[in-house]
Design an enzyme around this catalytic site. Structure first.
Site, PDB file in Angstrom:
ATOM      1  N   LYS A 173       0.839  -1.204   0.000  1.00 25.06           N
ATOM      2  CA  LYS A 173       0.000   0.000   0.000  1.00 25.06           C
ATOM      3  C   LYS A 173       0.874   1.254   0.000  1.00 25.06           C
ATOM      4  O   LYS A 173       0.584   2.229  -0.698  1.00 25.06           O
ATOM      5  CB  LYS A 173      -0.925  -0.017   1.228  1.00 25.06           C
ATOM      6  CG  LYS A 173      -2.024  -1.083   1.128  1.00 25.06           C
ATOM      7  CD  LYS A 173      -2.736  -1.312   2.454  1.00 25.06           C
ATOM      8  CE  LYS A 173      -3.715  -2.482   2.348  1.00 25.06           C
ATOM      9  NZ  LYS A 173      -4.386  -2.789   3.621  1.00 25.06           N
TER      10      LYS A 173
ATOM     11  N   GLN B 170      -3.875  -1.490   9.986  1.00 27.73           N
ATOM     12  CA  GLN B 170      -3.883  -2.803   9.334  1.00 27.73           C
ATOM     13  C   GLN B 170      -4.465  -3.861  10.276  1.00 27.73           C
ATOM     14  O   GLN B 170      -4.028  -3.997  11.412  1.00 27.73           O
ATOM     15  CB  GLN B 170      -2.451  -3.181   8.909  1.00 27.73           C
ATOM     16  CG  GLN B 170      -2.366  -4.476   8.138  1.00 27.73           C
ATOM     17  CD  GLN B 170      -3.080  -4.414   6.781  1.00 27.73           C
ATOM     18  OE1 GLN B 170      -2.984  -3.435   6.052  1.00 27.73           O
ATOM     19  NE2 GLN B 170      -3.814  -5.461   6.449  1.00 27.73           N
TER      20      GLN B 170
ATOM     21  N   ASP C 102     -10.457   3.406   4.966  1.00 28.81           N
ATOM     22  CA  ASP C 102     -10.817   1.989   4.795  1.00 28.81           C
ATOM     23  C   ASP C 102     -12.337   1.823   4.724  1.00 28.81           C
ATOM     24  O   ASP C 102     -12.825   0.757   4.320  1.00 28.81           O
ATOM     25  CB  ASP C 102     -10.268   1.152   5.967  1.00 28.81           C
ATOM     26  CG  ASP C 102      -8.993   0.414   5.588  1.00 28.81           C
ATOM     27  OD1 ASP C 102      -8.791   0.169   4.379  1.00 28.81           O
ATOM     28  OD2 ASP C 102      -8.217   0.080   6.501  1.00 28.81           O
TER      29      ASP C 102
END
Ligand code: NDP
Length: 286
Positions: A53, A97, A120
């Site tokens: 990412k 994460q 997200d």
């Protein structure tokens, strides 16, 4: 033989568009979008995902900072970091994460991320806005699947989309997204308790598999001519395989995503999209 829906190539195209958007923002507002990635522990898969990412951020000109915490980090310390990132003007998007170590309540951390930096799209405000038809940040995998379908000319309006899997990060937000006015699909969501799953999947014009069961979808579960999207990523005998029995289903479907090279690259790309959007919205003060 099914047409291959190439997520890798589309991801490159969209990343080039995002890079232009980033430069426009820099020129117009003097602001370069910034993503803060938070990694707790040393799970190799998580380290790899975060690394990918951040590399993608670099390709499109988004700043990315990495905050690494030990696997023993207490929840209060992680929440404190999130709260500092929430008020940092150089950070437009926050990525924590998952999964997190057992001493940390994931949903408490997801709730702690500012809704304006929730790139997200997992937080309650992002989900609520999606359900109410006014999405701000849509979870990256569902958004990537929508783009794969729309940009490959797949007709969604009036079509029957069957989503197999009801997770909060894939199945449920995807169903909500495709149900929206303007997209106008008729959506059925299936899960492990669905009775006669094959009878339902055979009614799909577009079939999305997101269950994490290698090669689960067989050719006789697919209506001839259907479009099949394979979200599954399963590590089997040293390689990645999807939830779809690819070779057999390719004989029946009209179009199909590969694993790898289908949904995966689009997921990363939509994180970049959401981070740029977060920076744009913050510049507008909304
Ligand atoms: P979860 O494990 O959170 O959810 C799996 C879902 O599949 C559940 O709703 C479960 O039903 C359902 N399910 C499991 N087995 C069956 C079955 N035999 N028949 C019908 N339904 C079943 O998974 P995620 O949504 O997080 O991920 C799904 C897959 O997608 C995984 O392989 C994951 O690695 C991959 N993934 C890939 C991404 C990418 O970018 N390519 C991003 C995110 C995920 P129930 O609710 O009843 O238990």
């Amino acid at each position: 033989m099914a047409k291959l829906i190439d997520g890798k190539q589309l991801a490159q195209t969209i990343q080039a568009e995002i890079a232009q958007g980033v430069e426009r923002l820099v020129q117009q507002h003097g602001v370069r979008p910034g993503l803060a990635a938070v990694l707790v522990g040393t799970n190799p898969a998580s380290q790899k995902y975060v690394g990918n990412k951040r590399k993608a951020c670099q390709r499109v000109g988004i700043e990315s900072g990495l905050h690494e915490l030990s696997a023993e980090t207490p929840q209060v310390e992680l929440l404190d970091l999130v709260s500092r990132l929430n008020t940092d003007p150089l950070v437009h998007g926050i990525l924590v994460q998952l999964p997190l170590p057992p001493q940390i309540d994931e949903s408490a951390v997801i709730r702690a991320v500012s809704p304006h930096k929730d790139v997200d799209g997992f937080g309650p405000e992002s989900l609520g806005l999606l359900v109410s038809g006014k999405p701000r940040f849509v979870a990256c995998t569902p958004l990537g699947i929508e783009q794969l379908l729309l940009r490959n000319g797949v007709r969604l309006s009036g079509s029957h989309v069957v989503v197999v899997g009801r997770s909060n990060i894939v199945g449920k937000p995807l169903a909500m997204l495709l149900l929206q006015k303007g997209i106008d699909a008729t959506v059925t969501v299936c899960h492990s308790r669905t009775r006669d799953l094959a009878a339902v999947t055979r009614t799909a014009d577009v079939l999305v598999m997101a269950i994490g069961q290698p090669r689960f979808l067989k050719a006789d579960m697919v209506r001839p001519g259907a479009v099949v999207i394979d979200v599954g990523t399963n590590w089997v005998d040293g390689k990645w395989v999807g939830d779809v029995d690819f070779e057999a289903v390719a004989e029946v479907a009209s179009a199909l995503t590969p694993v790898p090279g289908g949904v995966g690259p689009m997921t990363v790309t939509m994180l970049l999209h959401n981070t740029l959007r977060a920076a744009q919205l913050q510049c507008q003060g909304t």
